[in-house]
Design a protein around this motif. Structure first.
Motif, short mmCIF file in Angstrom:
data_model
loop_
_atom_site.label_atom_id
_atom_site.label_comp_id
_atom_site.label_asym_id
_atom_site.label_seq_id
_atom_site.Cartn_x
_atom_site.Cartn_y
_atom_site.Cartn_z
N GLY A 185 0.82 -1.21 0.00
CA GLY A 185 0.00 0.00 0.00
C GLY A 185 0.85 1.26 0.00
O GLY A 185 0.48 2.27 -0.60
N PHE B 24 3.64 1.52 -1.51
CA PHE B 24 4.04 1.69 -2.91
C PHE B 24 3.00 2.50 -3.66
O PHE B 24 3.32 3.38 -4.45
CB PHE B 24 4.26 0.32 -3.56
N ARG B 25 1.72 2.23 -3.41
CA ARG B 25 0.65 2.99 -4.05
C ARG B 25 0.65 4.44 -3.56
O ARG B 25 0.33 5.36 -4.30
CB ARG B 25 -0.70 2.33 -3.77
N LEU B 26 1.04 4.64 -2.31
CA LEU B 26 1.11 6.00 -1.76
C LEU B 26 2.14 6.82 -2.50
O LEU B 26 1.93 7.99 -2.81
CB LEU B 26 1.43 5.94 -0.27
N ARG C 127 3.40 6.13 -5.63
CA ARG C 127 3.22 6.14 -7.07
C ARG C 127 1.79 6.39 -7.52
O ARG C 127 1.50 6.32 -8.71
CB ARG C 127 3.68 4.79 -7.65
N GLY C 128 0.90 6.69 -6.58
CA GLY C 128 -0.51 6.87 -6.92
C GLY C 128 -0.72 8.00 -7.92
O GLY C 128 -0.16 9.08 -7.76
N ASP D 70 -6.12 7.97 -4.64
CA ASP D 70 -5.33 6.75 -4.43
C ASP D 70 -4.42 6.90 -3.23
O ASP D 70 -4.25 5.96 -2.45
CB ASP D 70 -4.50 6.44 -5.68
N ARG D 71 -3.85 8.06 -3.10
CA ARG D 71 -2.96 8.30 -1.94
C ARG D 71 -3.75 8.30 -0.64
O ARG D 71 -3.28 7.80 0.38
CB ARG D 71 -2.23 9.61 -2.14
N ALA E 104 -4.42 4.79 0.34
CA ALA E 104 -3.20 4.16 0.83
C ALA E 104 -2.89 4.59 2.26
O ALA E 104 -2.41 3.79 3.08
CB ALA E 104 -2.02 4.49 -0.09
#
Length: 93
Positions: free
Chosen positions: A19, A21-23, A25-26, A31-32, A35
């Motif tokens: 998660g 990683f999504r924060l 690269r969101g 999305d952030r 995350a």
């Protein structure tokens, strides 16, 4: 039982790492924000699992604090980083 709870905490920590990683690269602020929510609740779950494995009662307070901070971070991101929705202004009749 403590070994199983420790393993469950490691699996949950791996999910939180994904998660994060999504924060980083969101593509969007939403999305952030999700995350951040995942990180807060995941870390709270890890704290609860490790507290149950070690029979420590103080980790419940830590878990509640982490969950509260995640909710406040998501609210702050919504207030300051996400632009307002078009057409959401109050209209007079």
């Amino acid at each position: 039982m403590a070994d199983f709870l420790g393993f469950a905490a490691l699996v949950l920590l791996a999910v939180v790492a994904l998660g994060l990683f999504r924060l980083l690269r969101g593509p969007a602020a939403v999305d952030r924000m999700m995350a951040i929510q995942l990180a807060g609740t995941g870390c709270a779950g890890v704290a609860l699992l490790l507290g149950a494995a070690s029979s420590s009662g103080a980790t419940a307070d830590i878990a509640l604090t982490l969950a509260l901070l995640a909710a406040l971070a998501a609210a702050a991101l919504r207030c300051f980083a996400v632009p307002p929705v078009a057409g959401a202004e109050e209209q007079e009749p």
